[in-house]
Scaffold this active site. Structure first.
Site, PDB file in Angstrom:
ATOM      1  N   GLY A   1       1.751   5.503   3.270  1.00  0.00           N
ATOM      2  CA  GLY A   1       2.889   4.803   2.661  1.00  0.00           C
ATOM      3  C   GLY A   1       3.894   5.781   2.075  1.00  0.00           C
ATOM      4  O   GLY A   1       5.111   5.646   2.273  1.00  0.00           O
TER       5      GLY A   1
ATOM      6  N   GLY B   1       0.844  -1.195   0.000  1.00  0.00           N
ATOM      7  CA  GLY B   1       0.000   0.000   0.000  1.00  0.00           C
ATOM      8  C   GLY B   1       0.877   1.242   0.000  1.00  0.00           C
ATOM      9  O   GLY B   1       1.765   1.377   0.848  1.00  0.00           O
TER      10      GLY B   1
ATOM     11  N   ARG C   1      -1.561  -1.283  -6.683  1.00  0.00           N
ATOM     12  CA  ARG C   1      -2.200  -1.751  -7.913  1.00  0.00           C
ATOM     13  C   ARG C   1      -1.747  -0.877  -9.087  1.00  0.00           C
ATOM     14  O   ARG C   1      -1.354  -1.390 -10.131  1.00  0.00           O
ATOM     15  CB  ARG C   1      -3.726  -1.695  -7.748  1.00  0.00           C
ATOM     16  CG  ARG C   1      -4.425  -2.852  -8.436  1.00  0.00           C
ATOM     17  CD  ARG C   1      -5.867  -2.971  -7.973  1.00  0.00           C
ATOM     18  NE  ARG C   1      -5.981  -3.493  -6.613  1.00  0.00           N
ATOM     19  CZ  ARG C   1      -7.092  -3.435  -5.866  1.00  0.00           C
ATOM     20  NH1 ARG C   1      -8.182  -2.871  -6.341  1.00  0.00           N
ATOM     21  NH2 ARG C   1      -7.103  -3.943  -4.644  1.00  0.00           N
TER      22      ARG C   1
ATOM     23  N   LYS D   1     -10.146   2.131  17.851  1.00  0.00           N
ATOM     24  CA  LYS D   1      -8.964   2.533  18.617  1.00  0.00           C
ATOM     25  C   LYS D   1      -9.175   2.300  20.110  1.00  0.00           C
ATOM     26  O   LYS D   1      -8.275   1.838  20.815  1.00  0.00           O
ATOM     27  CB  LYS D   1      -8.645   4.001  18.331  1.00  0.00           C
ATOM     28  CG  LYS D   1      -8.248   4.242  16.871  1.00  0.00           C
ATOM     29  CD  LYS D   1      -8.300   5.724  16.508  1.00  0.00           C
ATOM     30  CE  LYS D   1      -7.955   5.971  15.057  1.00  0.00           C
ATOM     31  NZ  LYS D   1      -8.302   7.355  14.631  1.00  0.00           N
TER      32      LYS D   1
ATOM     33  N   GLU E   1     -13.820  12.648   4.944  1.00  0.00           N
ATOM     34  CA  GLU E   1     -13.851  11.981   3.648  1.00  0.00           C
ATOM     35  C   GLU E   1     -15.213  12.160   2.990  1.00  0.00           C
ATOM     36  O   GLU E   1     -16.180  12.560   3.622  1.00  0.00           O
ATOM     37  CB  GLU E   1     -13.542  10.493   3.839  1.00  0.00           C
ATOM     38  CG  GLU E   1     -12.172  10.299   4.476  1.00  0.00           C
ATOM     39  CD  GLU E   1     -11.735   8.839   4.475  1.00  0.00           C
ATOM     40  OE1 GLU E   1     -12.040   8.132   3.505  1.00  0.00           O
ATOM     41  OE2 GLU E   1     -11.088   8.425   5.446  1.00  0.00           O
TER      42      GLU E   1
ATOM     43  N   THR F   1      -1.382   7.735   1.140  1.00  0.00           N
ATOM     44  CA  THR F   1      -0.876   8.884   1.883  1.00  0.00           C
ATOM     45  C   THR F   1       0.161   8.462   2.923  1.00  0.00           C
ATOM     46  O   THR F   1       1.258   9.028   2.987  1.00  0.00           O
ATOM     47  CB  THR F   1      -2.043   9.570   2.626  1.00  0.00           C
ATOM     48  OG1 THR F   1      -3.142   9.663   1.727  1.00  0.00           O
ATOM     49  CG2 THR F   1      -1.659  10.946   3.110  1.00  0.00           C
TER      50      THR F   1
END
EC number: 1.1.1.3
Lengths: 448, 448
Positions: free
Chosen positions: B15, B10, B45, B205, B190, B13
């Site tokens: 990564g 992955g 991907r 969390k 989002e 952001t």
């Protein structure tokens, strides 16, 4: 497995706290560490006093060197303070192959380089979480938690005595001398408060953080140290008018390509910063790293059990070296895999908390009595009531309809009760004809 | 020594942040870890996108299993999110004998028990500091820093999106829908914000912290989860009038002999608590332990580099297992003994900071001009000026004599300059005949 054998050198406030917390939380600490941690020996000049603290649980000696010489002792905890004798004892313990845990900031700020080199050569650990900011795990945060970062600066309230005095000066408009006397009377300042009020204690701690943050030797002798003795209430008040508070900060800062700043002095800090709102004897450290940005760590910076919390965390760290397989020094969920408990999560009905309730009600006599009657019958105590014309409040309140003059908002803060009890009381309130809209219920926590 | 070989699954952001911070701070991280940490492979991907991020520095593959199968990879970092594929890949990586680092809270809150057991059996570590509160090293604090304590409760602002929305609702009197749209426009929420605003992310969390605090299996399915979608501006305002702020808290609490509370819901918190003053997208976690009392940890809870900070701290932790001798997994001063630098502490003259100055001056024309002229000639910019009748201010000011009507206090906030420059300017001010008492100089730090 045999318990890890600990010897405490010094059994004052912190030593007694270490003994007590290890005793009280023995089972939980062992589940975390993977092995029991036992105070086997303590040394104190006044052995009768020591005996009064530890009873028969540990061997009491007057001479700390008996602890160092005892081959059964795995870890020596140095809690006598001061620099001269403490240095000798710590170096001797290292030479004897013991791990050392210490909360002695003066010792490390001045002799740290020598001590760490000796420990490195002997293959033992010198752990010192308790040396900076008491119970706040700031050493661990700096040394392990923020390793990705190029640390830019650290600024900390790392002396509780002076922060207490400054809080009192600001709150009550006191001058320094008066606030100091008050702090002494309350036990927040020592009879000879020089090390605290002149900034020396904070400088010791800032020196240690500086070394860890920037990978440099401890350089206490180069620190700029200015205390709070010359601060006047006048300047605290002017600062407030300009949007600032005055705190005694230990500051260390990287100056790219030039060197390191290391200084302790009274400092104006914008009032809106979290650290400006750290009051009384509490400590807080702000760390700025290039990747993480600004982080803050807050808690009690001194005292028996908060400092013991740090000392014992170090003992667990050392113990975990010997107990876990190397890949699992720290268990995934803090407790050793075999020591997990299948304790269940309580259903929400059984949660206990306090509540904020808002009822939109008809503005007529007797409504408050009806509502409080229901709460009383449910055994729910009321903490505060606020009644407001619904149109006092700007903004819309979806679902409650347009407020009109004959509606009013009844706000109630309750004391603690169970969610199940509250649910039943709410259902009864909702059924009152005077209640015009769904009752708003928000939970409340004091977090004290 | 060969660098530790890391494979990133992955490259979104977080990564990209991990890649960038490891690149930028390579030298400093190696000095801490004792060994270089190199991203050798990345999978995404869209390999062209990945190539654009990493250039030729790492091998780019579309299939994450190529990373897991590669015997040269020491640590697999899982950053794809989600539960199904992430679970398969993490379990496969463990089976292949790789250490795993993940920031995937949903995965661990639901499948943590299975994953940790697999890791335990395989003798590998699954590290997850980034899964809770982003860059704040809260997992380390709970698992290692507070091991002495019987933890009583934890309460945290652990979702930045909802805290941003609540801050906006309070500041601007907005209703939820409006504040949500604003948060979306600013990138704090989002396009599909359900997981955040319904409290699910915070519950993931809280579930992880609950397991660590109490030594129990993860029990996400038992958590009570209530979001902020039904909160009205009205209740935020009433709460404020009563001395409270409303925060979305993840709470877990020990109920002695009964069980554990685990819940996420909007909560009234006294305004004076530090956590009530955590605004915008920031996170904070309060932990109460029986020995340490209340501690608080604050910082950025999300974002590319803050989360990367936590992921890389985990990488350093794993790397240190292999590099240090067992007794010195963590170097005394964070950096490996051979990697210390002898950087000097700057003399106080060369420190750069801003200043608060107070001059008690004759109340006559031209004084301000004289003072500001000196500052201008020294190249010191003025940030703010406040002039006050000295007897505006209650309290005495030792050393300045009794204020009389023809005296006035001139307070100046400056921008940054060096201490040496300020000392020279102060000497010139002090020599002015209009200056009646020693100039008060207090340093100022914005800590931004």
């Amino acid at each position: 497995m045999k318990p890890i054998q600990v010897g405490l050198i010094g059994l004052g406030t912190v030593g007694a706290g270490v003994f007590e917390v290890l005793r009280r939380n023995r089972e939980e600490i062992e589940r975390r560490a993977g092995r029991a941690i036992r105070v086997a020996m303590v040394s104190r000049r006044d052995t009768a006093q020591a005996r009064a603290t530890v009873g028969d649980a540990a061997q009491v000696v007057a001479d700390p060197r008996e602890i160092i010489r005892n081959p059964d002792i795995d870890i020596v905890v140095e809690l006598i303070g001061g620099k001269t004798q403490a240095r000798e004892l710590v170096l001797e313990a290292i030479a004897a192959g013991k791990h050392v845990v210490t909360a002695n900031k003066a010792l490390l700020a001045v002799h740290g380089t020598e001590i760490f080199e000796a420990a490195q050569q002997q293959g033992v650990m010198v752990a010192f979480e308790g040396a900076v900011a008491g119970g706040i795990p700031i050493i661990k945060a700096l040394r392990e938690g923020l390793t990705a970062n190029r640390i830019q600066w650290i600024a900390g309230i790392i002396n509780g005595t002076t922060n207490f005095i400054l809080s009192e000066m600001r709150d009550k408009g006191l001058d320094f001398d008066v606030a100091l006397k008050e702090a002494q009377a309350l036990g927040y300042a020592e009879a000879d408060p020089t090390f605290d009020i002149e900034g020396v204690d904070a400088a010791h701690k800032a020196t240690i953080m500086s070394a860890i943050a920037f990978g440099i030797p401890v350089q206490f002798d180069k620190a700029y140290v200015e205390g709070i003795t010359k601060l006047s209430a006048t300047d605290i008040r002017y600062a407030e008018q300009l949007g600032y508070r005055i705190k005694l900060l230990g500051i260390t800062k990287r100056r790219e390509g030039e060197g390191i700043e290391l200084r302790v002095h009274p400092t104006l800090v914008p009032s809106k910063r979290l650290i400006a709102n750290v009051e009384g004897a509490m400590n807080a450290v702000v760390v700025n790293g290039d990747a993480v940005g600004t982080t803050l760590y807050y808690g009690k910076g001194a005292g028996s059990e908060p400092t013991a919390s740090a000392v014992i965390a170090d003992l667990v760290d050392v113990t975990r070296l010997a107990t876990s397989d190397p890949q699992h020094r720290v268990p995934h969920l803090a407790f050793q895999p075999g020591a997990m408990r299948d304790v269940g999560v309580l259903p929400m009905d059984r949660v206990i908390t306090s509540y904020y309730l808002r009822l939109r009600v008809k503005d007529e006599a007797g409504v408050l009595a009806q509502v409080t009657h229901i709460l009383a019958e449910s055994g729910i105590s009321i903490n505060a009531v606020l009644q407001r014309e619904a149109d006092d409040v700007a903004g819309t309140d979806a679902g409650a309809g347009e407020p009109t003059p004959d509606h009013t908002d009844l706000i109630i803060l309750t004391h603690e009760t169970s969610e199940g009890t509250m649910n039943q009381a709410l259902a009864r309130m909702q059924a009152l004809t005077a209640v015009l809209a769904p009752v708003v219920r928000i939970r409340k926590e004091e977090l004290a």
